[in-house]
Design an enzyme around this catalytic site. Sequence first.
Site, short mmCIF file in Angstrom:
data_model
loop_
_atom_site.label_atom_id
_atom_site.label_comp_id
_atom_site.label_asym_id
_atom_site.label_seq_id
_atom_site.Cartn_x
_atom_site.Cartn_y
_atom_site.Cartn_z
N GLN A 95 1.36 7.13 -6.54
CA GLN A 95 0.06 6.85 -7.17
C GLN A 95 -0.66 5.76 -6.39
OE1 GLN A 95 0.60 6.59 -11.74
NE2 GLN A 95 2.65 6.35 -10.92
N ASN A 96 0.03 5.19 -5.40
CA ASN A 96 -0.53 4.05 -4.68
C ASN A 96 -1.54 4.48 -3.64
OD1 ASN A 96 1.21 2.67 -6.25
ND2 ASN A 96 2.69 2.22 -4.64
N VAL A 97 -2.50 3.60 -3.41
CA VAL A 97 -3.57 3.90 -2.47
C VAL A 97 -3.42 3.06 -1.20
CG1 VAL A 97 -5.16 4.57 -4.32
CG2 VAL A 97 -5.13 2.18 -3.56
N ASP A 98 -2.30 2.31 -1.08
CA ASP A 98 -2.18 1.29 -0.03
C ASP A 98 -1.66 1.77 1.31
OD1 ASP A 98 0.66 1.47 -0.43
OD2 ASP A 98 0.58 -0.07 -1.99
N CYS A 136 -19.08 9.41 1.73
CA CYS A 136 -20.51 9.34 1.45
C CYS A 136 -20.79 10.03 0.11
CB CYS A 136 -21.27 10.02 2.59
SG CYS A 136 -23.02 10.24 2.26
N ASN A 157 12.63 -0.36 -12.51
CA ASN A 157 11.51 -1.22 -12.91
C ASN A 157 12.10 -2.50 -13.49
OD1 ASN A 157 9.10 -2.24 -14.38
ND2 ASN A 157 8.26 -0.23 -13.95
N HIS A 163 -3.59 9.61 -6.03
CA HIS A 163 -4.83 8.89 -6.34
C HIS A 163 -5.61 8.52 -5.09
CE1 HIS A 163 -2.80 7.72 -10.43
NE2 HIS A 163 -3.25 8.95 -10.42
N ARG A 221 -9.59 -5.51 -1.83
CA ARG A 221 -8.24 -4.94 -1.97
C ARG A 221 -7.84 -4.18 -0.70
NH1 ARG A 221 -8.28 -1.29 -6.84
NH2 ARG A 221 -6.17 -0.91 -6.10
C1 BJW Z 1 7.89 -3.41 -10.35
C2 BJW Z 1 8.02 -4.52 -9.56
C3 BJW Z 1 9.01 -4.47 -8.59
C4 BJW Z 1 6.43 -4.93 -10.91
N1 BJW Z 1 9.77 -3.37 -8.46
N2 BJW Z 1 8.66 -2.34 -10.22
C5 BJW Z 1 -3.20 12.71 -21.01
C6 BJW Z 1 -3.03 11.78 -22.02
C7 BJW Z 1 -3.88 10.67 -22.12
C8 BJW Z 1 -4.92 10.45 -21.20
C9 BJW Z 1 -5.07 11.38 -20.20
C10 BJW Z 1 -4.23 12.49 -20.11
N3 BJW Z 1 -4.60 13.21 -19.03
C11 BJW Z 1 -5.63 12.56 -18.41
C12 BJW Z 1 -5.96 11.46 -19.12
C13 BJW Z 1 -7.05 10.49 -18.80
C14 BJW Z 1 -6.64 9.46 -17.75
C15 BJW Z 1 -5.43 8.67 -18.24
O1 BJW Z 1 -4.30 8.86 -17.83
N4 BJW Z 1 -5.68 7.73 -19.11
C16 BJW Z 1 -4.61 6.90 -19.67
C17 BJW Z 1 -4.65 5.50 -19.04
C18 BJW Z 1 -4.80 6.81 -21.16
N5 BJW Z 1 -6.37 10.11 -16.50
C19 BJW Z 1 -7.35 10.39 -15.64
O2 BJW Z 1 -8.52 10.16 -15.90
C20 BJW Z 1 -6.96 11.07 -14.35
N6 BJW Z 1 -7.81 12.21 -14.15
C21 BJW Z 1 -7.63 13.34 -14.82
O3 BJW Z 1 -6.68 13.52 -15.56
O4 BJW Z 1 -8.61 14.28 -14.59
C22 BJW Z 1 -8.71 15.37 -15.50
C23 BJW Z 1 -9.25 14.82 -16.79
C24 BJW Z 1 -10.38 14.03 -16.78
C25 BJW Z 1 -10.88 13.51 -17.98
C26 BJW Z 1 -10.22 13.75 -19.17
C27 BJW Z 1 -9.04 14.52 -19.17
C28 BJW Z 1 -8.56 15.07 -17.97
C29 BJW Z 1 -7.26 10.17 -13.16
C30 BJW Z 1 -6.35 8.98 -13.12
C31 BJW Z 1 -6.77 8.10 -11.95
C32 BJW Z 1 -6.02 6.79 -11.95
N7 BJW Z 1 -6.62 5.93 -10.99
C33 BJW Z 1 -6.11 4.61 -10.80
C34 BJW Z 1 -7.05 3.81 -9.88
C35 BJW Z 1 -6.86 4.25 -8.43
C36 BJW Z 1 -7.67 3.43 -7.49
C37 BJW Z 1 -7.30 1.97 -7.51
O5 BJW Z 1 -6.17 1.60 -7.14
O6 BJW Z 1 -8.16 1.18 -7.91
O7 BJW Z 1 -4.79 4.66 -10.25
S1 BJW Z 1 -5.85 3.72 -12.35
C38 BJW Z 1 -4.40 2.90 -11.84
O8 BJW Z 1 -3.27 3.31 -12.64
C39 BJW Z 1 -4.12 3.37 -10.42
C40 BJW Z 1 -2.64 3.56 -10.44
O9 BJW Z 1 -2.24 4.45 -9.41
C41 BJW Z 1 -2.37 4.06 -11.83
C42 BJW Z 1 -0.99 3.86 -12.31
O10 BJW Z 1 -0.66 2.50 -12.36
P1 BJW Z 1 0.81 2.05 -11.97
O11 BJW Z 1 1.07 2.37 -10.55
O12 BJW Z 1 1.75 2.55 -12.96
O13 BJW Z 1 0.66 0.45 -12.02
P2 BJW Z 1 0.85 -0.53 -13.26
O14 BJW Z 1 0.21 -1.82 -12.88
O15 BJW Z 1 0.41 0.07 -14.54
O16 BJW Z 1 2.43 -0.71 -13.37
C43 BJW Z 1 3.17 -1.38 -12.37
C44 BJW Z 1 4.63 -1.36 -12.77
O17 BJW Z 1 5.38 -1.96 -11.72
C45 BJW Z 1 4.94 -2.17 -14.03
O18 BJW Z 1 5.71 -1.35 -14.91
C46 BJW Z 1 5.79 -3.34 -13.53
O19 BJW Z 1 6.80 -3.75 -14.45
C47 BJW Z 1 6.40 -2.74 -12.29
N8 BJW Z 1 6.85 -3.69 -11.28
N9 BJW Z 1 7.06 -5.47 -9.99
C48 BJW Z 1 9.54 -2.34 -9.33
N10 BJW Z 1 9.21 -5.55 -7.77
#
Ligand code: BJW
Length: 251
Positions: A106-109, A132, A220, A124, A71
Amino acid sequence: MEALLDRAASVLSAAKRVVVLTGAGISAESGIRTFRDTMEGLWKEFDPQTLATPQAFAADPALVSRWYDHRRIGCLHAEPNPGHAALAQLQQTLLGRGGSFTLVTQNVDRLHQRAGSTGVLELHGNIHIWRCTRTGREMPLPPEPLTEFPIRSPLDPAGLLRPGVVWFGETLPAETLLAAEEAASAAGALLTIGTSAVVYPAAGLIDLAAAAGATTIEINPTTTAASSRVDVVLIAKAGLVLPELLRRMTR
Ligand code: BJW
């Protein structure tokens, strides 16, 4: 759509403080797959939601670091698209008018920075800097794909390099999150773009801004977990609608 675009443009023009929250969708038109899209080719049997965890790295560091390296190279080869460029220009426009502008991603790119956005709050982390596991020291990787996984740390024989991203269950960088929360709490308008709004605490910024009285706008191509809670929903691709929004704000 015309009326919604005009409304969004006038909200953004009138607000003294604008916050933008982006997700993977803004980079989709640069050819980077969104997080919840299914993967293709080699990676199609792997679920990103399973790989993006400390548990996956502990169980199979070779697999997880190979996926992130794949990636990382994809991000290096991608180019910012008109959506990224419009946001960089929106920042200049609003700052030029004496307002404030905060881009939270939220993007890492790193495509926002490459398009010219400054002061980007990366909730993120980013995929280009690795660290390390023993010393915590960070370092960039070379611009070509790596060939041996897991990646041994050059700093400690017992350490591995892991990507500098935030996995599920890990805490976000505290200062960055605080800055994003402060900006959202003071915003007159919050624009959320290309995120499914299911990952917290990032998605909570939309509610924080709304609770503080901001007008909220979503861009979106589909409805999301946030759509029913925002004031203006623009169902469109970011790369098409953001330049048009900017044009309406500056004509
Ligand atoms: C277009 C398009 C176009 C397409 N134009 N749009 C409260 C409630 C419930 C759970 C929790 C909570 N608080 C914390 C949690 C736990 C957890 C969480 O949220 N879980 C839920 C999934 C249920 N959160 C965490 O663990 C976070 N840490 C934390 O809170 O620490 C304290 C804690 C720990 C433990 C317990 C409680 C508290 C950390 C979150 C880290 C997220 N990391 C990732 C990976 C990053 C590295 C990598 O890239 O691999 O981040 S996960 C992934 O999701 C990535 C993204 O940044 C993130 C969000 O995704 P995003 O950007 O929304 O992408 P998609 O694919 O979901 O959506 C894309 C959208 O684009 C779609 O809607 C399309 O329609 C649209 N689209 N083309 C515009 N042309």
